[in-house]
Design a protein around this motif. Sequence first.
Motif, PDB file in Angstrom:
ATOM      1  N   ASP A 210       0.857  -1.184   0.000  1.00  0.00           N
ATOM      2  CA  ASP A 210       0.000   0.000   0.000  1.00  0.00           C
ATOM      3  C   ASP A 210       0.894   1.235   0.000  1.00  0.00           C
ATOM      4  O   ASP A 210       1.913   1.278   0.702  1.00  0.00           O
ATOM      5  N   GLU A 211       0.491   2.238  -0.762  1.00  0.00           N
ATOM      6  CA  GLU A 211       1.279   3.468  -0.846  1.00  0.00           C
ATOM      7  C   GLU A 211       0.923   4.412   0.288  1.00  0.00           C
ATOM      8  O   GLU A 211      -0.250   4.619   0.606  1.00  0.00           O
ATOM      9  N   ARG A 212       1.938   4.956   0.909  1.00  0.00           N
ATOM     10  CA  ARG A 212       1.780   5.926   1.994  1.00  0.00           C
ATOM     11  C   ARG A 212       2.673   7.131   1.687  1.00  0.00           C
ATOM     12  O   ARG A 212       3.884   6.988   1.543  1.00  0.00           O
ATOM     13  N   GLN A 213       2.063   8.294   1.575  1.00  0.00           N
ATOM     14  CA  GLN A 213       2.825   9.513   1.283  1.00  0.00           C
ATOM     15  C   GLN A 213       3.123  10.250   2.579  1.00  0.00           C
ATOM     16  O   GLN A 213       2.234  10.488   3.400  1.00  0.00           O
ATOM     17  N   TRP A 214       4.375  10.575   2.736  1.00  0.00           N
ATOM     18  CA  TRP A 214       4.820  11.344   3.902  1.00  0.00           C
ATOM     19  C   TRP A 214       5.001  12.798   3.488  1.00  0.00           C
ATOM     20  O   TRP A 214       5.701  13.102   2.518  1.00  0.00           O
ATOM     21  N   ARG A 215       4.347  13.686   4.213  1.00  0.00           N
ATOM     22  CA  ARG A 215       4.395  15.108   3.894  1.00  0.00           C
ATOM     23  C   ARG A 215       5.589  15.743   4.593  1.00  0.00           C
ATOM     24  O   ARG A 215       5.677  15.752   5.828  1.00  0.00           O
ATOM     25  N   GLY A 216       6.509  16.240   3.801  1.00  0.00           N
ATOM     26  CA  GLY A 216       7.676  16.896   4.360  1.00  0.00           C
ATOM     27  C   GLY A 216       8.785  16.992   3.320  1.00  0.00           C
ATOM     28  O   GLY A 216       8.665  16.487   2.208  1.00  0.00           O
ATOM     29  N   THR A 217       9.854  17.675   3.698  1.00  0.00           N
ATOM     30  CA  THR A 217      11.006  17.889   2.818  1.00  0.00           C
ATOM     31  C   THR A 217      12.276  17.436   3.533  1.00  0.00           C
ATOM     32  O   THR A 217      12.486  17.778   4.703  1.00  0.00           O
ATOM     33  N   ILE A 218      13.095  16.669   2.806  1.00  0.00           N
ATOM     34  CA  ILE A 218      14.366  16.189   3.356  1.00  0.00           C
ATOM     35  C   ILE A 218      15.482  16.729   2.465  1.00  0.00           C
ATOM     36  O   ILE A 218      15.628  16.299   1.315  1.00  0.00           O
ATOM     37  N   PRO A 219      16.271  17.677   2.931  1.00  0.00           N
ATOM     38  CA  PRO A 219      17.350  18.235   2.097  1.00  0.00           C
ATOM     39  C   PRO A 219      18.503  17.245   1.973  1.00  0.00           C
ATOM     40  O   PRO A 219      18.585  16.257   2.705  1.00  0.00           O
ATOM     41  N   PRO A 220      19.410  17.487   1.036  1.00  0.00           N
ATOM     42  CA  PRO A 220      20.579  16.596   0.904  1.00  0.00           C
ATOM     43  C   PRO A 220      21.398  16.571   2.189  1.00  0.00           C
ATOM     44  O   PRO A 220      21.713  17.607   2.770  1.00  0.00           O
ATOM     45  N   GLY A 221      21.684  15.357   2.660  1.00  0.00           N
ATOM     46  CA  GLY A 221      22.423  15.205   3.899  1.00  0.00           C
ATOM     47  C   GLY A 221      21.574  15.343   5.147  1.00  0.00           C
ATOM     48  O   GLY A 221      22.103  15.185   6.258  1.00  0.00           O
ATOM     49  N   GLY A 222      20.296  15.650   5.004  1.00  0.00           N
ATOM     50  CA  GLY A 222      19.419  15.800   6.157  1.00  0.00           C
ATOM     51  C   GLY A 222      18.730  14.495   6.521  1.00  0.00           C
ATOM     52  O   GLY A 222      18.819  13.477   5.822  1.00  0.00           O
ATOM     53  N   LYS A 223      18.000  14.511   7.609  1.00  0.00           N
ATOM     54  CA  LYS A 223      17.259  13.354   8.072  1.00  0.00           C
ATOM     55  C   LYS A 223      15.922  13.800   8.636  1.00  0.00           C
ATOM     56  O   LYS A 223      15.736  14.978   8.975  1.00  0.00           O
ATOM     57  N   ALA A 224      15.017  12.868   8.730  1.00  0.00           N
ATOM     58  CA  ALA A 224      13.668  13.187   9.216  1.00  0.00           C
ATOM     59  C   ALA A 224      13.077  11.950   9.875  1.00  0.00           C
ATOM     60  O   ALA A 224      13.426  10.808   9.542  1.00  0.00           O
ATOM     61  N   ARG A 225      12.195  12.229  10.831  1.00  0.00           N
ATOM     62  CA  ARG A 225      11.474  11.155  11.523  1.00  0.00           C
ATOM     63  C   ARG A 225      10.198  10.876  10.751  1.00  0.00           C
ATOM     64  O   ARG A 225       9.363  11.769  10.558  1.00  0.00           O
ATOM     65  N   VAL A 226      10.029   9.651  10.305  1.00  0.00           N
ATOM     66  CA  VAL A 226       8.894   9.278   9.464  1.00  0.00           C
ATOM     67  C   VAL A 226       7.989   8.349  10.267  1.00  0.00           C
ATOM     68  O   VAL A 226       8.457   7.396  10.899  1.00  0.00           O
ATOM     69  N   ARG A 227       6.709   8.653  10.235  1.00  0.00           N
ATOM     70  CA  ARG A 227       5.682   7.831  10.902  1.00  0.00           C
ATOM     71  C   ARG A 227       4.622   7.477   9.858  1.00  0.00           C
ATOM     72  O   ARG A 227       3.993   8.368   9.285  1.00  0.00           O
ATOM     73  N   LEU A 228       4.426   6.183   9.623  1.00  0.00           N
ATOM     74  CA  LEU A 228       3.497   5.702   8.606  1.00  0.00           C
ATOM     75  C   LEU A 228       2.516   4.733   9.240  1.00  0.00           C
ATOM     76  O   LEU A 228       2.923   3.826   9.993  1.00  0.00           O
ATOM     77  N   PRO A 229       1.218   4.897   8.977  1.00  0.00           N
ATOM     78  CA  PRO A 229       0.234   3.971   9.562  1.00  0.00           C
ATOM     79  C   PRO A 229       0.261   2.613   8.869  1.00  0.00           C
ATOM     80  O   PRO A 229       0.473   2.511   7.653  1.00  0.00           O
ATOM     81  N   VAL A 230       0.035   1.575   9.654  1.00  0.00           N
ATOM     82  CA  VAL A 230      -0.045   0.196   9.162  1.00  0.00           C
ATOM     83  C   VAL A 230      -1.293  -0.436   9.750  1.00  0.00           C
ATOM     84  O   VAL A 230      -1.534  -0.339  10.962  1.00  0.00           O
ATOM     85  N   GLU A 231      -2.092  -1.065   8.914  1.00  0.00           N
ATOM     86  CA  GLU A 231      -3.341  -1.678   9.378  1.00  0.00           C
ATOM     87  C   GLU A 231      -3.547  -3.012   8.673  1.00  0.00           C
ATOM     88  O   GLU A 231      -3.296  -3.146   7.469  1.00  0.00           O
ATOM     89  N   LEU A 232      -4.017  -4.004   9.424  1.00  0.00           N
ATOM     90  CA  LEU A 232      -4.320  -5.323   8.900  1.00  0.00           C
ATOM     91  C   LEU A 232      -5.821  -5.475   8.735  1.00  0.00           C
ATOM     92  O   LEU A 232      -6.597  -4.596   9.121  1.00  0.00           O
ATOM     93  N   SER A 233      -6.220  -6.581   8.179  1.00  0.00           N
ATOM     94  CA  SER A 233      -7.642  -6.847   8.000  1.00  0.00           C
ATOM     95  C   SER A 233      -8.272  -7.261   9.323  1.00  0.00           C
ATOM     96  O   SER A 233      -7.581  -7.638  10.284  1.00  0.00           O
ATOM     97  N   ALA A 234      -9.590  -7.199   9.400  1.00  0.00           N
ATOM     98  CA  ALA A 234     -10.310  -7.544  10.622  1.00  0.00           C
ATOM     99  C   ALA A 234     -10.114  -9.017  10.938  1.00  0.00           C
ATOM    100  O   ALA A 234     -10.167  -9.882  10.063  1.00  0.00           O
ATOM    101  N   GLY A 235      -9.877  -9.301  12.217  1.00  0.00           N
ATOM    102  CA  GLY A 235      -9.694 -10.684  12.659  1.00  0.00           C
ATOM    103  C   GLY A 235      -8.334 -11.267  12.368  1.00  0.00           C
ATOM    104  O   GLY A 235      -8.119 -12.467  12.580  1.00  0.00           O
TER     105      GLY A 235
END
Length: 366
Positions: A210-235
């Motif tokens: 599944d595609e998840r887009q993270w909103r933000g900008t990472i410059p060359p040599g920079g770093k960022a904290r990324v948080r992406l939701p993950v969900e499974l099917s019911a049961g």
Amino acid sequence: MNGRLRTGAPVLLALLLFLASPLAPTGTASAAGKPAVTLSSAQAGTGASVTVSGSGWRPRTLLMLLICGRASPARGLTGGTNSCANADGRAVTTDAVGRFTRALPVAEPPDPCPCVVHVATATGAKAQADVVFRVAGHPVEPLPAASSSGGRLAVLTDTRLDGSGGLLTWFGAPPARTLVLTVGNLGTTTVKDPVFQVGTAHGVFAPQWDERQWRGTIPPGGKARVRLPVELSAGAHGDYTVSLKYGGKVLAEQPWGVGRPWGVTLFWILLCLVVPAAVFRIGMAVVDRVRPRTRRGRRTRRGHGPDRYGPDGHDGRDPSPVPASTSAILPWFTPDTAPATADRLSAPHDDRPTSPRLPAGREPSE
């Protein structure tokens, strides 16, 4: 003799090439074949529909048809499937030779055009195709400039899954977590709003991406904290593996052990116990209501029920006490043949007839 051999050699070689020629084109066509998509119209307005036809796909394969903005056949979906009109998409299954035809309603995507009709496989090996399409009346903006070298993202810290299951998850609700990691830009250009692919795999099965887009900008040599939701099917329960992919490369994998939803099991156990007990109680109540009543049972019911009291406040029984001197007569004896009382048994036995006792002042008549 040698002349005959030299003359027959070209003929034999030509014969062998002729026999082998039917096999060569088949292999070349299957290797070079690519999925193709055509549209009945290159432009349409919202509310209309366009017929999408395709060929060269895998037989009996489920495909998704979407109208996406901020995309082109050369660069693909720059904003991922988040830039597509997902609510108005359609699914279609190819036939035995890999062809399909499906009507797709025209809807405005969330991002401006240039737009495409995006066709991609929903299951199995990944395959996709894009065709230019114009949504009449939808705004048009130029695509963001493509970088020459492209940014390269790498995972700098170990990934982890944040979150925990609640009461609803214990009763079969979809388990959900948040994939947390730190990425760094090792390239020479800035990475803006990167689109990651998060896949979940159960056991030995292939992951579902599944595609998840993270909103933000990472410059060359920079770093960022990324948080992406993950969900499974019911049961869902068991051992899962969460994978993160960017630019066609898997960046990280994280195991996830999902507990069994025991609340569902408890619910079925209680249901199997409560329902038979309720049916039994209802059946006994019905039997007690429809069975015939005996006379003795009715008397007992009147004697112990709230209707045993009469209008005068008494319960209908004789309130006068039984005299102490009166002997009880057993039901199998008549008053004349009742057993003697204690006084009669204590008096001496006399077989002579006795005269009846007369009141005082009266003489017996002759």
